[in-house]
Every structure is written in structure tokens, then in C-alpha cells.
Design a protein around this motif. Structure first.
Motif, mmCIF file in Angstrom:
data_model
loop_
_atom_site.group_PDB
_atom_site.id
_atom_site.type_symbol
_atom_site.label_atom_id
_atom_site.label_comp_id
_atom_site.label_asym_id
_atom_site.label_seq_id
_atom_site.Cartn_x
_atom_site.Cartn_y
_atom_site.Cartn_z
ATOM 1 N N PRO B 63 9.132 -0.023 9.246
ATOM 2 C CA PRO B 63 9.733 0.845 8.239
ATOM 3 C C PRO B 63 11.032 1.477 8.748
ATOM 4 C CG PRO B 63 7.857 1.942 9.265
ATOM 5 C CD PRO B 63 7.918 0.557 9.837
ATOM 6 N N PRO B 64 12.001 1.704 7.853
ATOM 7 C CA PRO B 64 13.262 2.324 8.262
ATOM 8 C C PRO B 64 13.033 3.717 8.850
ATOM 9 C CG PRO B 64 13.377 1.502 5.996
ATOM 10 C CD PRO B 64 11.942 1.439 6.416
ATOM 11 N N ILE B 67 12.375 6.745 6.602
ATOM 12 C CA ILE B 67 11.076 7.126 6.052
ATOM 13 C C ILE B 67 10.044 7.352 7.150
ATOM 14 C CG2 ILE B 67 11.549 5.775 3.954
ATOM 15 C CD1 ILE B 67 9.123 4.001 4.753
ATOM 16 N N ALA B 68 10.334 6.908 8.387
ATOM 17 C CA ALA B 68 9.302 6.939 9.424
ATOM 18 C C ALA B 68 9.502 8.035 10.468
ATOM 19 C CB ALA B 68 9.238 5.575 10.127
#
Lengths: 208, 208, 208
Positions: B63-64, B67-68
Motif C-alpha cells: 500500500p502507498p 495510506i499506510a
């Protein structure tokens, strides 16, 4: 993964319900804009599956189920056809979109968080993915019909229920207490929060 | 990779600065649209992290971080809260958005190109990724608020500084001369170009 | 893969033609909005390459050719420059966008489906990817210029030709009959359908 969801087989039912309800809201928005049957189908598809497609792309699941699983596509198109055939052209359409949208929001933010967790995403990424799954379809619907997304301009709480649902799901997962029952309870909480916000005009404070 | 950036540990500082500044511009746009606190937070998040999320998805990082990584999310939300609390409701708001946006553009097109190069992307892909990182957040902000993206309709040069910054970063990388100092210089060049374009109304030629 | 396309080497020609034609439609839309030369280039790039970038991201090809292959980027920018230099400012511009758009639609939905199939995607995912490749660039062009996407509000059939082209390509593939000749025939069918819809005002039924 050390957390088992014994009745996980039922999860697709939750997700497909979200797709159907979300696609209904998209189809209704399309009817209100006087789109033709194919515009209605495209918008139903985008609204019902858009959030899940964003989630899958963000957590690296390609191709996303929203383009690869015929059942998801069929359910979204079915919702479009239903809305085409039975569109009420009533003044209460706006309210109906909001309630349908609340249902999709609730189903999606819980199932989206869960799917990300199952695939091994960290808690932060999973919560983000859940929120995006919840609000993504509605954002796409509003952008495609030339409206400012409801998540931004709606004074009645919208993002908050999504955040609550995603965090709740992640906490239940970490505690090892996530079952179909508790997941369903989380869905109900989110839906209830959102509908209460609509009903009682619970407003977030605006800029001073 | 044969190019070493000795003080690479400081790169997150550059990137987080870009997130903060970009998110401020998103928060300000939201205040101007009279969104509530949660609309402000969502738009700050989307503007601050949108470009980096697009970049990560395009180069296959899932995930990018947008967002993480809780730090990125926290910084974007902090910028939203700051803008909510101290929003000036002044006429100079429009100008302030433009300057903040210039800062984010500069920080993002350099750090975005660098991240893509570090991850082994070719020079063309890295330059593209850098440009998209630079302009993506602002495009998202404008789409979500119902405006035509500034990168398209702004007569004062906007895309050009981003292209210059991304190409400069890639050339420095290929030459093995990319250090925190030269990267910082590239940021200054991009910011200077953009602010000069605004200040002196450097206009690109329109259609005949 | 057991299906061989002997003259596959020619496929990039089909795809690059789609990029050029799609980018022309984007450039023309930008000219009509009075964007400057760089706005024209950005919109030409987004329209010509947007659909393919979405497809690549959805089927897991990163970085997408639309950001990594300089030939694609050069062709899209060339189309932008051509449109900048020779923009006619004529009343028939709107019609020209529609015809160019039909060409890009036809080329993209066939080549997009084919690329997904070659990369091992299932038939449903490949058809979806082809449709998205076909309509994605135009959707992006319309969103970025503040218009409701043509695929939604155009009464003359738009989505249907794309679906026909993608399904046709997938069927030919499954039958092992996909050659450059049959692929070209599919392109002609899609283009013919779309242009006929425009010419003879073939309308899909709207809401009751």
C-alpha cells in the motif's frame, strides 16, 4: 494470520449487498441527471464497484474483483436496471440516495477494512483502505455527475461513521473478536450513526 | 543501485514538508468552500497525500505510504486542523493557496522523482512519476472542489516548473551528483520558477 | 498462452494510433477551453494515455507504458502540439472531437482487451480492462475540463460500441482467431457503430 473468521464464507454476501446498494444510489443519481440506460449502467457500476476497485489497487490486488468477478459486475448492473425500471421520479429521490448511500458506506467500510487485514495489510493501511472503500464509490458518483462529493460538503456527519466503522473493525480484528456477528454489529453502528446524523441533523462545526 | 544518497535519512523530512504544505493548500480550499471540519480534513488528506499515492500506485508500491504510514496521515490532518483553527477568511487566501501550492509542487516533484529512481524505475518513468507527484494533489483538490485544475487553466507557468524539477533530479541522479544539498537546490529552483511565474505573470502562449 | 498473434509486432502501431487520436481530442478540448500550450499538452497526455494507464494499473503492470515509454508520451505531446498549431477555432470542432474520440475508443477497447489477455487476465477482467481503456481517456478529459463525461450523458450510443469491441476481441481470442486482420476488423466495427450512432442519432432509451 492468526485471526480466524469462521463464517468468512458469508462475507461476500456483505460485500455484494454493499455493491447492490451502492449501485442503486449511482443508478438513481444517473436517473436524476436524465442519463440513458447505458449511462445509468455505467454510473451504477462505477458507484457500486469504484470504492472496492480503489481499495484493491491500493493494497495491490490486481485485477480488482470489481473488474474481474462477473458476479460483482452483474449485481451492479442489476441494480442499474432495477433503478431504470422502477425509478420513481419522486421528490424523495434525494433522500433515498442518501439512505442507500448510508447502507453502502456501512457495508463497505467494514468489508473493506476486513479484506485489507486478511491480505496482511497493517492496521493503519487497513483502516485507510476501509474508509476509501466506504467513501470511494460515492465520490466517484458525485465527480462523474458534476457534483461536489457528499463526503466533503455534507454538513451531516459522513466521514465520521466511515472512520468509526473502519477503526472498530480493525480493533475487533486485533482483539481476535471479529466474527460475522460482530462485523454485522459494526455495519449497524455505522449505518445508525449516518442515518442519525441525517435524521437529527448532527452537524460538524464549519469554519469560523 | 550505484548511486548513493548519503543523507537519505533526511528525505522523509522533505516529503513530509511537502505533505504539510500541500495539505494546508487543500485545507484552505476547503475553508473557502465552507466545508465542515471533516470535509476540511478529507480535502487536506487528499491534497497532501494524493500525488504521492498516485506515484506509489503507478510504480507498484502498495500500500502507498499515503495510506499506510501514520506519520504522513497525521501531518496531513494536522495541516487541516491548523487551517481550520487559523483560517483567516482573508481576501489574500487565493494568493496564499497559490504560494503553498508552489511549495508542495517543488517538494513533491523532486522527492517523487527520487523515490521512483530509488525503486529502480527508468528515467522516463521516474520523471513522469515526479511530475504526477507534484501536480497530482492539486489536481485532486481542484476536482473535488469542482474547479478546473490549476495545472490546466492557470496561465502562469505551472507544469513547466514541475517538469524542470523532475528532469533536473533525474539528471543529477544519472550524474551521480544527487545529494541532499543538490536536491534542496532543485526544490528551490522549482519554487522560484513557479513564484516568479506568479509574481511576474510569466504566461505561456494560449491558442491562437 | 496458447493463442499466438503472429503479427503482434504491429500491435504497438494500433495502440500508438489510439494514443495520437485520443490526444488530439484532448488537445482540441483544451483549445476550446482556451488553455495555454502547457495545459494543452497536459490534457493531450491525460486523454491519450489515461485509459491505458488505468488499464495497466488495474491489471498490475507498473509502471504503466503511459508514463514509462517515451514513444507514447512523445506521440501524445506531438498531438497536443499539432492541435495547438492548427487548431481551427471552427464551429465543427465539437463534431471533430466526437469523431476523433470514436477512433480512439475503437482502437483502445480492442488493444486494451488484447493486452490484458496477453498478460493472462481472465476473460471478464480483460473485457473490463478493454472497456476502461476505451472510455478512460475521454472520462479523464471531461472531468479535467469540468464537463460531465460523454460516456454518461451522450444519448448517442457510446458505451455499447466499447462493450461490443471488447467482447468481440475476447471471443476471437478464445476461438484462437485473433490476428491483426480480425483485430483491425473489430476496430472498424466499433468505430462504425459509434459513428453510425452519431450520424443517425441512434439513441439509447432514457429514464421513463
Amino acid at each position: 494470520m492468526n485471526h480466524v473468521l469462521p463464517d468468512l464464507a458469508l462475507m461476500p454476501v456483505i460485500e455484494l449487498s454493499g455493491v447492490f446498494v451502492g449501485a442503486l444510489s449511482g443508478g438513481l443519481a444517473a436517473v436524476r441527471k436524465q442519463f440513458d440506460i447505458f449511462g445509468i449502467l455505467v454510473l451504477a457500476w462505477a458507484t457500486g464497484l469504484g470504492g472496492g476497485i480503489m481499495r484493491d489497487v491500493l493494497i495491490g490486488v490486481t485485477p480488482p474483483v470489481g473488474i474481474a468477478d462477473w458476479r460483482f459486475i452483474a449485481v451492479a448492473c442489476l441494480a442499474g436496471v432495477v433503478m431504470y425500471l422502477f425509478n420513481p421520479r419522486l421528490e424523495r429521490a434525494r433522500r433515498m440516495i442518501l439512505v442507500l448511500d448510508a447502507g453502502a458506506l456501512a457495508l463497505f467500510c467494514v468489508s473493506g477494512t476486513l479484506k485489507a487485514l486478511e491480505l496482511g495489510a497493517g492496521a493503519v493501511a487497513a483502516v485507510s483502505a476501509g474508509i476509501i472503500t466506504g467513501i470511494g464509490g460515492g465520490v466517484l458518483r458525485d465527480l462523474l455527475t458534476g457534483e461536489v462529493p457528499v463526503v466533503l460538503h455534507q454538513r451531516q456527519l459522513y466521514a465520521v461513521p466511515a472512520v468509526v466503522g473502519a477503526v472498530l473493525t480493525a480493533v475487533l480484528w486485533v482483539l481476535g473478536s471479529l466474527t460475522l456477528f460482530t462485523a454485522g454489529a459494526a455495519v449497524v453502528v455505522v449505518f445508525g450513526l449516518r442515518v442519525a446524523a441525517l435524521r437529527f441533523r448532527l452537524q460538524a462545526p464549519g469554519p469560523w
